[in-house]
Design an enzyme around this catalytic site. Structure first.
Site, PDB file in Angstrom:
ATOM      1  N   SER A 161       0.841  -1.195   0.000  1.00 35.66           N
ATOM      2  CA  SER A 161       0.000   0.000   0.000  1.00 35.66           C
ATOM      3  C   SER A 161       0.884   1.257   0.000  1.00 35.66           C
ATOM      4  O   SER A 161       1.640   1.487  -0.935  1.00 35.66           O
ATOM      5  CB  SER A 161      -0.943  -0.032   1.201  1.00 35.66           C
ATOM      6  OG  SER A 161      -1.967   0.913   1.061  1.00 35.66           O
ATOM      7  N   LYS A 213     -19.991  17.720   3.944  1.00 33.83           N
ATOM      8  CA  LYS A 213     -19.038  17.927   5.031  1.00 33.83           C
ATOM      9  C   LYS A 213     -18.848  16.637   5.817  1.00 33.83           C
ATOM     10  O   LYS A 213     -17.769  16.328   6.296  1.00 33.83           O
ATOM     11  CB  LYS A 213     -19.535  19.042   5.959  1.00 33.83           C
ATOM     12  CG  LYS A 213     -18.588  19.361   7.114  1.00 33.83           C
ATOM     13  CD  LYS A 213     -17.239  19.833   6.591  1.00 33.83           C
ATOM     14  CE  LYS A 213     -16.291  20.167   7.742  1.00 33.83           C
ATOM     15  NZ  LYS A 213     -14.962  20.565   7.234  1.00 33.83           N
TER      16      LYS A 213
END
Length: 330
Positions: A161, A213
């Protein structure tokens, strides 16, 4: 005698509790004090000299005095001023990639003295972590590439990763045969306690400005729209990750390797995720035949609160072991 043992055990346990409370209070006070700049120490260890000293000690122990003197005469004097150098940097990354703080200092130090004839070897070990942390770590290695200083990354255990995001910056990637490599993917997970809270008649209210948000939350009720937006963000991050890897390793079939899977070194070599199957130890030994090898390390100084915390932990552990021994003796 039983009374003394009982009293000693009680005293040690009471002292343990008092010290624990004192340590917590002390760390709280220290945390409240505004910390100063955390300066560290930069060291350059000559691995070539250390290896040569080891070889000489081994020969001295195995050969008789006459044979050892003959061996010494056969050794050619090494003129370090005429040799290029290999700078070795270690990066053992955690989930939040806070080790980048030391890495940036080490890269800066190398850039201050390295030339295009030198080389940098990063012994990388990381299973990945937060995107922004490993993005910054990869950018630190890219500083070396921008200055055209040859960069090799060695993977002895794992570079997955975010770890592979760093590795793909290198001119060359070497890996141990059973090192774990790859995992070019993005993952996110979080628990949701909404049903549990609702069952217990607990409401959680959240107020936001901006449609997205918050997309998914821990305590609120998640919506299909929020989940879809969150999944879209993951897909976009994955696309950026794939583009980044493809840019730095164009030899890869990115669609084949960017599935989130990981591979062992043997498989990674066949997939061209790495360039050579070799441990960092063997690579360093080979380089010592033609270069001076230096280990570059930046060590942050621990704050007083951290030192006190470690000392308190060691004291508590010692007292607890003594209390346990008293219980065993009894």
């Amino acid at each position: 005698m039983d009374f003394l043992l009982e009293y000693s055990m009680f005293f040690l346990k009471a002292l343990t509790i008092v010290l624990a409370i004192g340590a917590v209070l002390l760390m709280g006070v220290m945390a409240a004090v505004k910390p100063g700049n955390r300066k560290g120490e930069l060291t350059f260890d000559n691995l070539s000299e250390e290896h040569q000293a080891l070889v000489e000690d081994l020969h001295q122990g195995m050969l008789d005095k006459k044979a050892f003197k003959k061996w010494q005469k056969q050794q050619k004097a090494v003129d370090s001023s005429s040799q290029s150098r290999l700078f070795v940097v270690d990066f053992h990354g955690s989930m939040d990639a806070h080790e980048v703080e030391a890495l940036r200092e080490e890269v800066t130090a190398v850039l201050a003295m390295a030339t295009k004839d030198d080389e940098v070897l990063v012994r990388l070990e990381s299973g990945g972590g937060v995107v922004h942390g490993y993005g910054l770590a990869a950018s630190q290695l890219d500083r070396l590439r921008q200055q055209e200083i040859p960069l090799t990354v060695a993977v002895d255990k794992v570079a997955a990763s975010g770890g592979y995001m760093m590795a793909c910056i290198a001119n060359k990637i070497i890996a141990a045969p059973f090192a774990i490599v790859g995992s070019i993917g993005v993952v996110a997970q979080l628990p949701n306690f909404h049903k549990l809270l609702k069952k217990n008649h607990v409401d959680v209210e959240m107020f936001t400005a901006g449609e997205y948000k918050r997309t998914v939350t821990v305590f609120g009720e998640n919506t299909d729209k929020g989940r879809a937006k969150f999944q879209h963000e993951l897909e976009e991050t994955h696309l950026l990750f794939k583009d980044f890897v493809q840019k730095h390793r164009p030899v890869l079939d990115i669609q084949q390797v960017a599935t989130g899977e990981h591979w062992f070194g043997y498989q990674a070599f066949e997939l061209k995720l790495v360039d050579e199957l070799l441990t960092s130890d063997d690579y360093v030994l080979k380089q010592m035949q033609q270069r001076q090898v230096f280990l570059v390390k930046y060590q942050l100084k621990k704050r007083l609160s951290e030192r006190m915390g470690l000392a308190a932990a060691a004291t508590l552990n010692s007292l607890w072991q003594q209390a346990n021994r008293l219980m065993v003796w009894r």
